[in-house]
Write a protein that holds these residues in place. Structure first.
Motif, PDB file in Angstrom:
ATOM      1  N   MET A 173       0.828  -1.215   0.000  1.00 61.60           N
ATOM      2  CA  MET A 173       0.000   0.000   0.000  1.00 61.60           C
ATOM      3  C   MET A 173       0.859   1.260   0.000  1.00 61.60           C
ATOM      4  SD  MET A 173      -3.245  -0.920   2.487  1.00 61.60           S
ATOM      5  CE  MET A 173      -4.474  -2.100   1.971  1.00 61.60           C
ATOM      6  N   LEU A 174       1.945   1.219   0.749  1.00 60.13           N
ATOM      7  CA  LEU A 174       2.857   2.371   0.744  1.00 60.13           C
ATOM      8  C   LEU A 174       3.474   2.573  -0.628  1.00 60.13           C
ATOM      9  CD1 LEU A 174       4.818   2.269   4.139  1.00 60.13           C
ATOM     10  CD2 LEU A 174       3.236   4.031   3.337  1.00 60.13           C
ATOM     11  N   GLU A 175       3.840   1.476  -1.290  1.00 60.19           N
ATOM     12  CA  GLU A 175       4.431   1.577  -2.618  1.00 60.19           C
ATOM     13  C   GLU A 175       3.461   2.178  -3.620  1.00 60.19           C
ATOM     14  OE1 GLU A 175       5.814  -2.278  -3.638  1.00 60.19           O
ATOM     15  OE2 GLU A 175       7.532  -2.218  -2.263  1.00 60.19           O
ATOM     16  N   TYR A 176       2.175   1.997  -3.384  1.00 64.49           N
ATOM     17  CA  TYR A 176       1.167   2.585  -4.247  1.00 64.49           C
ATOM     18  C   TYR A 176       0.754   3.990  -3.775  1.00 64.49           C
ATOM     19  CZ  TYR A 176       0.443  -1.604  -7.047  1.00 64.49           C
ATOM     20  OH  TYR A 176       0.617  -2.657  -7.918  1.00 64.49           O
ATOM     21  N   ASP A 206      -0.591   4.778  -0.803  1.00 63.14           N
ATOM     22  CA  ASP A 206      -1.765   4.791   0.078  1.00 63.14           C
ATOM     23  C   ASP A 206      -1.299   4.647   1.534  1.00 63.14           C
ATOM     24  OD1 ASP A 206      -4.206   4.679   1.266  1.00 63.14           O
ATOM     25  OD2 ASP A 206      -4.859   2.802   0.298  1.00 63.14           O
ATOM     26  N   ALA A 207      -0.806   5.735   2.111  1.00 65.88           N
ATOM     27  CA  ALA A 207      -0.306   5.703   3.490  1.00 65.88           C
ATOM     28  C   ALA A 207      -1.434   5.446   4.479  1.00 65.88           C
ATOM     29  CB  ALA A 207       0.408   7.017   3.826  1.00 65.88           C
ATOM     30  N   ASN A 208      -2.619   6.006   4.233  1.00 63.17           N
ATOM     31  CA  ASN A 208      -3.745   5.797   5.153  1.00 63.17           C
ATOM     32  C   ASN A 208      -4.189   4.338   5.153  1.00 63.17           C
ATOM     33  OD1 ASN A 208      -3.856   8.501   5.925  1.00 63.17           O
ATOM     34  ND2 ASN A 208      -5.207   9.042   4.213  1.00 63.17           N
ATOM     35  N   GLY A 209      -4.229   3.731   3.962  1.00 61.82           N
ATOM     36  CA  GLY A 209      -4.591   2.319   3.885  1.00 61.82           C
ATOM     37  C   GLY A 209      -3.552   1.445   4.582  1.00 61.82           C
ATOM     38  N   ALA A 210      -2.278   1.804   4.436  1.00 58.47           N
ATOM     39  CA  ALA A 210      -1.215   1.054   5.095  1.00 58.47           C
ATOM     40  C   ALA A 210      -1.346   1.148   6.612  1.00 58.47           C
ATOM     41  CB  ALA A 210       0.150   1.584   4.649  1.00 58.47           C
ATOM     42  N   ALA A 236      -4.208  -1.053   7.787  1.00 57.61           N
ATOM     43  CA  ALA A 236      -3.828  -2.471   7.782  1.00 57.61           C
ATOM     44  C   ALA A 236      -2.962  -2.806   8.991  1.00 57.61           C
ATOM     45  CB  ALA A 236      -3.079  -2.796   6.485  1.00 57.61           C
ATOM     46  N   ILE A 249       5.526   4.258   7.555  1.00 59.67           N
ATOM     47  CA  ILE A 249       4.268   4.999   7.448  1.00 59.67           C
ATOM     48  C   ILE A 249       4.436   6.402   8.033  1.00 59.67           C
ATOM     49  CG2 ILE A 249       1.884   5.116   8.275  1.00 59.67           C
ATOM     50  CD1 ILE A 249       1.841   2.024   8.144  1.00 59.67           C
ATOM     51  N   SER A 304       6.356   8.519   5.642  1.00 61.84           N
ATOM     52  CA  SER A 304       5.581   8.928   4.468  1.00 61.84           C
ATOM     53  C   SER A 304       4.564  10.009   4.809  1.00 61.84           C
ATOM     54  CB  SER A 304       4.871   7.719   3.861  1.00 61.84           C
ATOM     55  OG  SER A 304       3.846   7.249   4.722  1.00 61.84           O
TER      56      SER A 304
END
Length: 340
Positions: free
Chosen positions: A1-4, A6-10, A13, A35, A38
């Motif tokens: 998710m971080l690679e994409y 999406d810090a909030n999604g990471a 999770a 996280i 980022s």
């Protein structure tokens, strides 16, 4: 998710792991630090990375690399002890795949801790061993740290020793920073050499202003207009005025310095102008007093009547002139060339 991105999604999770009874593993803590990084909380991320390093488990080496990189991104100094620790890990894991990154981090840690002699020595070892590392990029980073953080002696010592080889491979921003530092220290010719090594001419305003400063330092004022063509800024106008001063166009230079409210250079260029007496007559400096004396006409054919009173007046004027000239000679605004 971080690679994409999406810090909030990471973070969401990761929270599912935090709800379990088991403490977070080093892997999870490393992800948590990433996280925080980022999301811009560099200090908190560095604290987490430091804890992982001190845990001395399998994630410590990766955390140490990220700890060094975070200080580079945040432009923060690193303790010498950190550089020593990175070296220890690099030695211990020299045959491990992560050993390459540890050797890179060691070079940067030495540079960030101000140990430039050791940094260039480590860089030399990396250059001969680790062909997978982006050599030019790493060298540019170390030279950039040198230009920004080293004292004058260290900078000159290592700059002359290490920048002369493959200058064209040094990143543009680093080359500009080195050239500016060289110019500030009085090495205008060497600064010009660094800029001239660029694979293609630099057209941005910072490079053009630097070229203009170098031309002034090398007493080539006619080049300044070409470098500054189309630029409109306080610094560009100041450099144009300094160039005009070098070519003897003191009236034009004075007008620019007046507009820029540069009192010192305005007064000096006025003093050097052929029309100096009119330009400085109302100046609030010692120049104004001298101009008023110079403009005070003397009677070429004094009449005999009233000779005593005229002699008394002449003596008074002489005293005033002497005081004005003494004030002028003592003034730190008197000079033959404008102040850069």
């Amino acid at each position: 998710m971080l690679e994409y991105g999406d810090a909030n999604g990471a973070a969401a999770a990761l929270r599912s792991l935090e709800r379990t009874a088991e403490p977070l593993s080093s892997d999870a803590n490393l992800a948590k630090a990433n996280i925080e990084m980022s999301q811009g909380d560099v200090a908190k991320a560095q604290d987490m990375l430091s804890d992982i390093v001190t845990s001395n488990d399998e994630q410590s080496a990766e955390a140490l690399i990220q700890f060094v990189d975070s200080h580079l991104e945040a432009d923060e100094q690193i303790d010498e002890e950190v550089a020593t620790l990175v070296e220890s890990y690099a030695m211990e894991m020299r045959d491990d795949p992560i050993g390459v990154e540890l050797r890179r981090a060691h070079v940067l840690a030495l540079g960030k801790s101000g140990q430039f002699a050791e940094a260039f020595e480590a860089l030399s070892r990396v250059r001969h061993r680790d062909l997978g590392i982006a050599q030019d990029s790493l060298r540019s980073l170390v030279l950039d740290l040198l230009a920004r953080n080293a004292d004058d002696v260290d900078f000159l010592t290592h700059a002359f020793a290490h920048m002369s080889v493959n200058l064209e491979t040094i990143e543009t921003k680093t080359r500009l920073r080195i050239a500016q530092r060289l110019l500030d220290l009085g090495f205008a010719g060497q600064a010009e050499t660094v800029l001239a090594a660029s694979p293609e001419p630099q057209r941005n305003s910072a490079a053009r202003l630097l070229h203009a400063r170098i031309a002034l330092a090398l007493s080539r004022p006619r080049e300044v207009s070409a470098h500054l063509y189309g630029l409109k800024s306080h610094e560009a106008e100041r450099l144009r005025a300094l160039a005009q001063s070098q070519t003897g166009e003191f009236d034009a230079a004075h007008a620019i310095f007046e507009t820029l409210e540069d009192e010192q250079n305005s007064a000096r260029t006025a003093w050097l102008s052929n029309d100096w007496s009119n330009l400085v007559a109302n100046a609030p400096t010692v120049f104004g007093s001298v101009a008023q004396i110079a403009q005070n006409p003397m009677d070429d054919d004094p009449v005999v009547d009233g000779m005593l009173s005229r002699a008394t007046a002449a003596i008074s004027e002489s005293r005033s002139a002497r005081r004005a000239i003494e004030d002028l000679l003592r003034s730190d605004t008197l000079g033959s060339t404008p102040a850069e």
